[in-house]
Design an enzyme around this catalytic site. Sequence first.
Site, short mmCIF file in Angstrom:
data_model
loop_
_atom_site.label_atom_id
_atom_site.label_comp_id
_atom_site.label_asym_id
_atom_site.label_seq_id
_atom_site.Cartn_x
_atom_site.Cartn_y
_atom_site.Cartn_z
N TYR A 65 -8.03 -13.30 2.32
CA TYR A 65 -7.08 -12.83 1.31
C TYR A 65 -7.28 -13.64 0.03
O TYR A 65 -6.80 -14.75 -0.12
CB TYR A 65 -5.63 -12.94 1.79
CG TYR A 65 -5.32 -12.11 3.03
CD1 TYR A 65 -6.17 -11.08 3.43
CD2 TYR A 65 -4.18 -12.35 3.79
CE1 TYR A 65 -5.89 -10.32 4.57
CE2 TYR A 65 -3.89 -11.60 4.92
CZ TYR A 65 -4.75 -10.59 5.30
OH TYR A 65 -4.47 -9.85 6.42
N PRO A 211 3.26 -2.27 8.10
CA PRO A 211 4.52 -1.78 8.68
C PRO A 211 5.27 -0.86 7.73
O PRO A 211 6.11 -0.08 8.17
CB PRO A 211 5.32 -3.07 8.92
CG PRO A 211 4.77 -4.06 7.93
CD PRO A 211 3.32 -3.73 7.82
N LEU A 212 4.94 -0.95 6.42
CA LEU A 212 5.55 -0.05 5.43
C LEU A 212 4.50 0.96 4.92
O LEU A 212 4.62 1.48 3.82
CB LEU A 212 6.10 -0.86 4.25
CG LEU A 212 7.20 -1.87 4.59
CD1 LEU A 212 7.49 -2.79 3.41
CD2 LEU A 212 8.47 -1.14 5.03
N GLY A 214 1.75 0.39 3.76
CA GLY A 214 1.20 -0.10 2.50
C GLY A 214 2.01 0.32 1.28
O GLY A 214 1.51 0.32 0.17
N1 LIG Z 1 -5.04 -7.50 10.52
C1 LIG Z 1 -5.42 -6.73 9.53
O1 LIG Z 1 -6.51 -6.14 9.54
C2 LIG Z 1 -4.52 -6.58 8.36
C3 LIG Z 1 -4.77 -5.58 7.38
C4 LIG Z 1 -3.88 -5.47 6.30
C5 LIG Z 1 -2.77 -6.31 6.23
N2 LIG Z 1 -2.55 -7.27 7.18
C6 LIG Z 1 -1.35 -8.15 7.15
O2 LIG Z 1 -0.21 -7.33 7.28
C7 LIG Z 1 0.70 -7.61 6.21
C8 LIG Z 1 1.46 -6.35 5.88
O3 LIG Z 1 0.59 -5.30 5.47
P1 LIG Z 1 0.47 -4.84 3.96
O4 LIG Z 1 0.99 -5.89 3.06
O5 LIG Z 1 -0.91 -4.36 3.77
O6 LIG Z 1 1.36 -3.51 3.92
P2 LIG Z 1 2.93 -3.23 4.02
O7 LIG Z 1 3.70 -4.43 4.40
O8 LIG Z 1 3.06 -2.00 4.83
O9 LIG Z 1 3.24 -2.81 2.50
C9 LIG Z 1 3.13 -3.69 1.45
C10 LIG Z 1 3.27 -2.86 0.18
O10 LIG Z 1 4.57 -2.30 0.13
C11 LIG Z 1 5.26 -2.71 -1.04
N3 LIG Z 1 6.62 -3.11 -0.65
C12 LIG Z 1 6.99 -4.13 0.17
N4 LIG Z 1 8.33 -4.18 0.29
C13 LIG Z 1 8.81 -3.16 -0.47
C14 LIG Z 1 10.12 -2.71 -0.74
N5 LIG Z 1 11.17 -3.29 -0.21
N6 LIG Z 1 10.25 -1.64 -1.58
C15 LIG Z 1 9.19 -1.01 -2.12
N7 LIG Z 1 7.90 -1.41 -1.89
C16 LIG Z 1 7.73 -2.47 -1.06
C17 LIG Z 1 4.51 -3.89 -1.59
O11 LIG Z 1 4.55 -3.88 -3.00
P3 LIG Z 1 5.23 -5.11 -3.82
O12 LIG Z 1 4.24 -6.21 -3.80
O13 LIG Z 1 5.47 -4.52 -5.15
O14 LIG Z 1 6.50 -5.45 -3.10
C18 LIG Z 1 3.08 -3.67 -1.09
O15 LIG Z 1 2.34 -2.89 -1.99
C19 LIG Z 1 -0.21 -8.11 5.09
O16 LIG Z 1 0.52 -8.81 4.10
C20 LIG Z 1 -1.19 -8.96 5.87
O17 LIG Z 1 -0.61 -10.23 6.15
C21 LIG Z 1 -3.42 -7.40 8.22
#
Ligand SMILES: NC(=O)c1ccc[n+]([C@@H]2O[C@H](COP(=O)([O-])OP(=O)(O)OC[C@H]3O[C@@H](n4cnc5c(N)ncnc54)[C@H](OP(=O)(O)O)[C@@H]3O)[C@@H](O)[C@H]2O)c1
Length: 286
Positions: A65, A211-212, A214
């Site tokens: 990251y 979980p959201l 993305g």
């Molecule tokens: N193991 C793997 O291969 C892998 C792959 C991807 C991710 N991950 C991990 O999983 C975590 C979660 O996944 P992710 O961050 O990709 O996706 P996510 O949690 O599903 O979604 C994050 C996105 O949603 C937005 N968001 C978050 N809270 C919000 C809210 N309350 N209202 C509106 N928009 C909101 C964020 O924008 P803002 O920044 O504007 O809030 C960001 O763009 C990552 O941070 C990482 O640690 C692991």
Amino acid sequence: MANTVSFEKTFSIGGDLTVNRLGYGAMRITGEGIWGPPKNHNEAIRVLKRAVELGVNFIDTADSYGPNISEELIAEALHPYSADLVIGTKGGLLRTGPNQWPINAHPDHLKEALEGSLKRLKLERIDLYQLHRIDPAVPAEETFAFLQKAQLEGKIKHIGLSEVGVEDIIKAQEFFEVVSVQNMYSVDNRKWEDVLQFCKNHNIAFIPWYPLSGGNMRAMEVLQRIADAKQATVQQIALSWLLHRANNILLIPGTSSVAHLEENLKATSIELTENDMQELDSIPQV
Ligand SMILES: NC(=O)c1ccc[n+]([C@@H]2O[C@H](COP(=O)([O-])OP(=O)(O)OC[C@H]3O[C@@H](n4cnc5c(N)ncnc54)[C@H](OP(=O)(O)O)[C@@H]3O)[C@@H](O)[C@H]2O)c1
């Protein structure tokens, strides 16, 4: 009053690292395409500090990251760490540019990756080291044997996997105890349901990434209807569904903003009824 579905607030990773089930995913505190430093350094630091202030004691990150940026920011904001903070990091991906994630789980690369994570996070031992991907170009046994050795040497306390099927977990268990699995999963994408159930049956933490979805969730109509009824947001309902879905699920929603962090963490106080769960369970899948 309709029956509410109860859920546990904590889970013990590997049986001995007890964390609140709603944690924080630190991928979004980097630059565009998860590349380079964040646009707003101070806000990234505030997000990390506020998360811990509000009770988060499980943070997910990875060497890839940034690369390196997320781990460096965690150390800058939170080191020296409070005793109950569990940082899960990962190795097994290279970064060649924004949004590019080539796999490399060769022991030579993992050795370097692990040493780098220890240094950046200012730790003697990683509480949870997750293999980011099994590398199709490297026999899985070689990768697993490296992780087993690093654990025996005391550099890793617990080992987890990411984007794996049940067969992969069973194979890895010949080398070490698999304490967590991090696969893509959300209310509108349950492709890995069989892995969630396997993990639940074996007391392995299941850590859904995205979980959201993305930030682009589908089935907004159902989510919005339930959210309105509870004076909540659709994001809170999506997270609450995961908390209610199975007690071995650990949440790591990602955000770059304190406002979204605070909103997401309130999901623990939302109660869903059996009817709500049925409605959410029947959301069409991608
Ligand atoms: N193991 C793997 O291969 C892998 C792959 C991807 C991710 N991950 C991990 O999983 C975590 C979660 O996944 P992710 O961050 O990709 O996706 P996510 O949690 O599903 O979604 C994050 C996105 O949603 C937005 N968001 C978050 N809270 C919000 C809210 N309350 N209202 C509106 N928009 C909101 C964020 O924008 P803002 O920044 O504007 O809030 C960001 O763009 C990552 O941070 C990482 O640690 C692991």
